[in-house]
Scaffold this motif. Structure first.
Motif, PDB file in Angstrom:
ATOM      1  N   ARG A 238     -23.517  -8.794  -3.974  1.00  0.00           N
ATOM      2  CA  ARG A 238     -24.773  -9.424  -4.384  1.00  0.00           C
ATOM      3  C   ARG A 238     -24.597 -10.895  -4.769  1.00  0.00           C
ATOM      4  N   SER A 239     -23.516 -11.508  -4.365  1.00  0.00           N
ATOM      5  CA  SER A 239     -23.235 -12.890  -4.775  1.00  0.00           C
ATOM      6  C   SER A 239     -24.379 -13.842  -4.414  1.00  0.00           C
ATOM      7  N   TRP A 240     -24.884 -13.764  -3.182  1.00  0.00           N
ATOM      8  CA  TRP A 240     -25.931 -14.702  -2.761  1.00  0.00           C
ATOM      9  C   TRP A 240     -27.235 -14.463  -3.519  1.00  0.00           C
ATOM     10  N   GLU A 241     -27.540 -13.213  -3.774  1.00  0.00           N
ATOM     11  CA  GLU A 241     -28.732 -12.890  -4.565  1.00  0.00           C
ATOM     12  C   GLU A 241     -28.634 -13.494  -5.964  1.00  0.00           C
ATOM     13  N   ILE A 242     -27.454 -13.406  -6.549  1.00  0.00           N
ATOM     14  CA  ILE A 242     -27.244 -13.952  -7.895  1.00  0.00           C
ATOM     15  C   ILE A 242     -27.309 -15.474  -7.874  1.00  0.00           C
ATOM     16  N   ILE A 243     -26.746 -16.104  -6.834  1.00  0.00           N
ATOM     17  CA  ILE A 243     -26.800 -17.569  -6.723  1.00  0.00           C
ATOM     18  C   ILE A 243     -28.251 -18.032  -6.630  1.00  0.00           C
ATOM     19  N   ASN A 244     -29.056 -17.333  -5.858  1.00  0.00           N
ATOM     20  CA  ASN A 244     -30.480 -17.672  -5.759  1.00  0.00           C
ATOM     21  C   ASN A 244     -31.165 -17.615  -7.119  1.00  0.00           C
ATOM     22  N   GLN A 245     -30.867 -16.572  -7.886  1.00  0.00           N
ATOM     23  CA  GLN A 245     -31.469 -16.432  -9.202  1.00  0.00           C
ATOM     24  C   GLN A 245     -30.997 -17.532 -10.139  1.00  0.00           C
ATOM     25  N   LEU A 246     -29.702 -17.847 -10.095  1.00  0.00           N
ATOM     26  CA  LEU A 246     -29.158 -18.905 -10.948  1.00  0.00           C
ATOM     27  C   LEU A 246     -29.766 -20.263 -10.586  1.00  0.00           C
ATOM     28  N   ALA A 247     -29.991 -20.503  -9.284  1.00  0.00           N
ATOM     29  CA  ALA A 247     -30.566 -21.775  -8.842  1.00  0.00           C
ATOM     30  C   ALA A 247     -32.002 -21.943  -9.340  1.00  0.00           C
ATOM     31  N   LYS A 248     -32.726 -20.823  -9.488  1.00  0.00           N
ATOM     32  CA  LYS A 248     -34.083 -20.891 -10.021  1.00  0.00           C
ATOM     33  C   LYS A 248     -34.082 -21.221 -11.510  1.00  0.00           C
ATOM     34  N   GLU A 249     -33.033 -20.790 -12.201  1.00  0.00           N
ATOM     35  CA  GLU A 249     -32.938 -21.002 -13.643  1.00  0.00           C
ATOM     36  C   GLU A 249     -32.296 -22.339 -13.991  1.00  0.00           C
ATOM     37  N   ASN A 250     -31.487 -22.875 -13.093  1.00  0.00           N
ATOM     38  CA  ASN A 250     -30.724 -24.095 -13.380  1.00  0.00           C
ATOM     39  C   ASN A 250     -30.907 -25.071 -12.217  1.00  0.00           C
ATOM     40  N   GLN A 251     -31.606 -26.175 -12.459  1.00  0.00           N
ATOM     41  CA  GLN A 251     -31.910 -27.144 -11.405  1.00  0.00           C
ATOM     42  C   GLN A 251     -30.685 -27.914 -10.926  1.00  0.00           C
ATOM     43  N   HIS A 252     -29.566 -27.774 -11.614  1.00  0.00           N
ATOM     44  CA  HIS A 252     -28.347 -28.473 -11.213  1.00  0.00           C
ATOM     45  C   HIS A 252     -27.586 -27.738 -10.109  1.00  0.00           C
ATOM     46  N   ILE A 253     -28.025 -26.545  -9.755  1.00  0.00           N
ATOM     47  CA  ILE A 253     -27.277 -25.716  -8.812  1.00  0.00           C
ATOM     48  C   ILE A 253     -27.763 -25.917  -7.382  1.00  0.00           C
ATOM     49  N   LYS A 254     -26.803 -26.118  -6.482  1.00  0.00           N
ATOM     50  CA  LYS A 254     -27.044 -26.068  -5.042  1.00  0.00           C
ATOM     51  C   LYS A 254     -26.371 -24.797  -4.515  1.00  0.00           C
ATOM     52  N   GLY A 255     -27.065 -24.044  -3.709  1.00  0.00           N
ATOM     53  CA  GLY A 255     -26.479 -22.857  -3.107  1.00  0.00           C
ATOM     54  C   GLY A 255     -26.442 -22.959  -1.603  1.00  0.00           C
ATOM     55  N   LEU A 256     -25.296 -22.628  -1.027  1.00  0.00           N
ATOM     56  CA  LEU A 256     -25.130 -22.611   0.429  1.00  0.00           C
ATOM     57  C   LEU A 256     -24.512 -21.281   0.816  1.00  0.00           C
ATOM     58  N   SER A 257     -25.005 -20.670   1.871  1.00  0.00           N
ATOM     59  CA  SER A 257     -24.477 -19.371   2.279  1.00  0.00           C
ATOM     60  C   SER A 257     -24.137 -19.374   3.758  1.00  0.00           C
ATOM     61  N   PHE A 258     -22.904 -18.993   4.082  1.00  0.00           N
ATOM     62  CA  PHE A 258     -22.484 -18.879   5.470  1.00  0.00           C
ATOM     63  C   PHE A 258     -23.014 -17.585   6.084  1.00  0.00           C
ATOM     64  N   LEU A 259     -23.216 -17.626   7.384  1.00  0.00           N
ATOM     65  CA  LEU A 259     -23.657 -16.450   8.125  1.00  0.00           C
ATOM     66  C   LEU A 259     -22.588 -15.362   8.104  1.00  0.00           C
ATOM     67  N   ARG A 260     -21.325 -15.779   8.091  1.00  0.00           N
ATOM     68  CA  ARG A 260     -20.207 -14.839   8.012  1.00  0.00           C
ATOM     69  C   ARG A 260     -19.070 -15.492   7.235  1.00  0.00           C
ATOM     70  N   ASN A 261     -17.992 -14.769   7.045  1.00  0.00           N
ATOM     71  CA  ASN A 261     -16.844 -15.280   6.310  1.00  0.00           C
ATOM     72  C   ASN A 261     -16.021 -16.217   7.190  1.00  0.00           C
TER      73      ASN A 261
END
Length: 331
Positions: A49-72
């Motif tokens: 659930r890492s990407w889901e959590i990053i999305n939530q953190l980005a909504k709470e903290n404007q300093h966060i940028k999230g990037l997600s790769f299609l695969r590893n």
């Protein structure tokens, strides 16, 4: 837009438990010291659930940028993309598993800004790792010091600090993240420092790296050593080996011809064995052929571009937070 003080680049793979605590810790350090900052979290194809959590953190903290790769793609790819996005005067990298302490950020920042280092690498002098990991690591670091001439104790430490221009200059691909100091030195950044940092025991999950990384690390070291010396002049490598091999074969061939002429014109008799019946003839033939092939390989390498525009392009599946409208694009 004015440049930020610090960009924190965090590559991660399946670290869902540690992310909220890590972000809160970084925020506390930044607020305490009054830094302007951004946190760039690069999700390297996590299956939890890492990407889901990053999305939530980005909504709470404007300093966060999230990037997600299609695969590893690997840590090098994640760092390369994170470097591309970073806008801070100082760029700091750290792992997401809480083994790197954000409390080290002010000291690293000071060494870059006040002491003028181009790059500062962390040194986990006291480690909380099993002996099966620490002994190969010591051997790996010793070999890298000898081959690169850079006096660092821990090349593979994820906690590092860079001037912004360093991360915009170096390109990290394959599995070369271990050798960013070597790449930076080759690019002309000579002031490379080291800082003893705290190493913490892993709090969540388990390590994502096995013993095979040391085998790959040695192969990567050979690769980066070759690239740093001969990237712009491959003919110096292949041409030298080819010339030496061709010369050895030519000398052996002359010896065989001279021996036959000696028997015929001086001793007035035929040699005991014909030229093609002697093992030296085949050695000479192989040396001549290999020499010619290496020489041609040098010419081909000179003509082949190593700066392919797409070699560091990775497929980003999604963005969140401030990364939804990236300010820096690859040219």
């Amino acid at each position: 837009m004015s440049k930020l003080d610090i960009s924190v680049v965090i590559p991660l793979y399946n670290e869902e438990e540690s992310l909220p605590e890590l972000v809160e810790w970084i925020k506390k350090v930044m607020d305490t010291h009054g830094y302007t900052y951004e946190i760039i979290m690069v999700n390297d194809g996590s299956t939890d659930r890492s990407w889901e959590i990053i999305n939530q953190l980005a909504k709470e903290n404007q300093h966060i940028k999230g990037l997600s790769f299609l695969r590893n793609y690997g840590k090098s790819a994640a760092l390369n993309v994170g470097f591309r996005e970073a806008t801070g005067t100082v760029v700091i990298t750290m792992d997401a598993d809480l083994q790197d302490s954000p409390d080290e950020i002010p000291g690293l920042f000071k060494m870059i800004v006040e002491e003028g280092y181009d790059l500062v690498s962390g040194w986990k002098k006291k480690r909380y790792d099993p002996i099966t990991k620490t002994i190969p690591s010591k051997l790996f670091n010793y070999t890298t010091r000898v081959m690169s001439g850079i006096k660092l104790h821990d090349f593979n430490c994820g906690l590092k600090a860079y001037k912004n221009k360093v991360v915009k200059t170096v390109e990290v691909n394959g599995e070369m993240h271990r050798y960013i100091p070597v790449i930076a030195k080759w690019e002309g950044f000579r002031k490379i420092g080291e800082k003893t940092v705290q190493h913490r025991a892993r709090k969540y999950g388990m390590t994502k790296f096995g013993l095979e990384r040391f085998i790959y690390g040695f192969l990567d070291l050979l690769s980066i050593s070759f690239v740093t010396r001969f990237r712009k002049k491959p003919m110096h490598f292949f041409g030298t080996l080819g010339s030496l091999s061709f010369l050895a074969g030519f000398i052996m061939a002359l010896y065989l011809i001279g021996e036959k002429l000696y028997y015929i014109h001086v001793l007035n008799q035929l040699p005991r064995r014909d030229i093609v019946e002697q093992p030296l003839f085949f050695l000479a033939l192989v040396a001549l052929i290999v020499g010619a092939q290496l020489f041609l390989a040098g010419f081909m390498a000179e003509m082949t571009s190593l700066n392919h525009p797409n070699r560091n392009d990775y497929h980003i599946e999604d963005r969140c937070g401030r990364a939804q409208t990236p300010e820096l694009e690859r040219t």
